[in-house]
Design an enzyme around this catalytic site. Structure first.
Site, PDB file in Angstrom:
ATOM      1  N   HIS A  97       8.939  -6.089  -2.041  1.00  0.00           N
ATOM      2  CA  HIS A  97       9.080  -7.521  -2.337  1.00  0.00           C
ATOM      3  C   HIS A  97       7.733  -8.089  -2.774  1.00  0.00           C
ATOM      4  CE1 HIS A  97      13.093  -7.700  -0.645  1.00  0.00           C
ATOM      5  NE2 HIS A  97      12.671  -7.249   0.514  1.00  0.00           N
ATOM      6  N   CYS A 135      11.409 -13.162  -6.054  1.00  0.00           N
ATOM      7  CA  CYS A 135      10.915 -11.798  -5.874  1.00  0.00           C
ATOM      8  C   CYS A 135      11.195 -11.072  -7.188  1.00  0.00           C
ATOM      9  CB  CYS A 135      11.647 -11.136  -4.705  1.00  0.00           C
ATOM     10  SG  CYS A 135      11.314  -9.379  -4.528  1.00  0.00           S
ATOM     11  N   HIS A 163      13.856  -8.274  -7.251  1.00  0.00           N
ATOM     12  CA  HIS A 163      15.209  -8.649  -6.833  1.00  0.00           C
ATOM     13  C   HIS A 163      15.657 -10.012  -7.358  1.00  0.00           C
ATOM     14  CE1 HIS A 163      13.730  -5.858  -3.548  1.00  0.00           C
ATOM     15  NE2 HIS A 163      14.687  -5.180  -4.168  1.00  0.00           N
ATOM     16  N   MET A 185      17.399 -13.252  -5.415  1.00  0.00           N
ATOM     17  CA  MET A 185      16.349 -13.498  -4.427  1.00  0.00           C
ATOM     18  C   MET A 185      15.389 -14.549  -4.971  1.00  0.00           C
ATOM     19  SD  MET A 185      14.259 -10.692  -2.255  1.00  0.00           S
ATOM     20  CE  MET A 185      13.188 -11.187  -0.922  1.00  0.00           C
TER      21      MET A 185
END
Length: 138
Positions: free
Chosen positions: A73, A123, A126, A131
């Site tokens: 992340h 992120c 993602h 995200m």
């Protein structure tokens, strides 16, 4: 009698000095200290999400980003979706280096002069999975 009067005067002066010193601390103490908030990268249930997804802070506050689940992340602020579209501010708030291990932390401190409004972050690995989160600066 003069000795008693002089003693009272000294005592009164000492008490007044103490009151002034103590009250000056109350006047010169900052009214609010900056806060530190924690945002998890990846939910406790292993979902690709920030936890919490939305947060309200004040300028000068710090956010501690903690790598939680399903790494890697990172945290990137989108200048196109932030107040004023300031690319330099977005870059200074971002942490593009990916966190690989659970428990790794990075921190973002919003400048005291950060414009109020909603800041969007995501992120990179993602983002397509949703995200994405927001921080509202008051």
């Amino acid at each position: 009698m003069k000795l008693i009067s002089a003693s009272w005067r000294r005592l009164s002066l000492a008490v007044l000095t103490i009151v002034l010193v103590v009250s000056s601390f109350a006047v010169f103490t900052p009214s609010a200290a900056a806060e530190t908030y924690q945002v998890k990268l990846g939910s406790d249930k292993g979902m690709l999400a920030f936890q919490p997804k939305k947060l309200t802070i004040k300028a000068g506050d710090t956010i501690e980003w903690v790598n939680n689940k399903v790494p890697p992340h990172n945290v990137v602020f989108d200048p196109a979706k932030n107040p004023g579209g300031n690319k330099e501010l977005a870059a200074s708030l971002s942490h593009k280096k990916q966190l690989m291990n659970p428990g790794q932390k990075v921190a973002t401190t919003f400048p005291a002069d950060a414009p109020a409004g909603e800041y969007t972050f995501y992120c990179e690995p993602h983002r397509g999975a949703g995200m994405v989160g927001t921080i509202t600066v008051e």
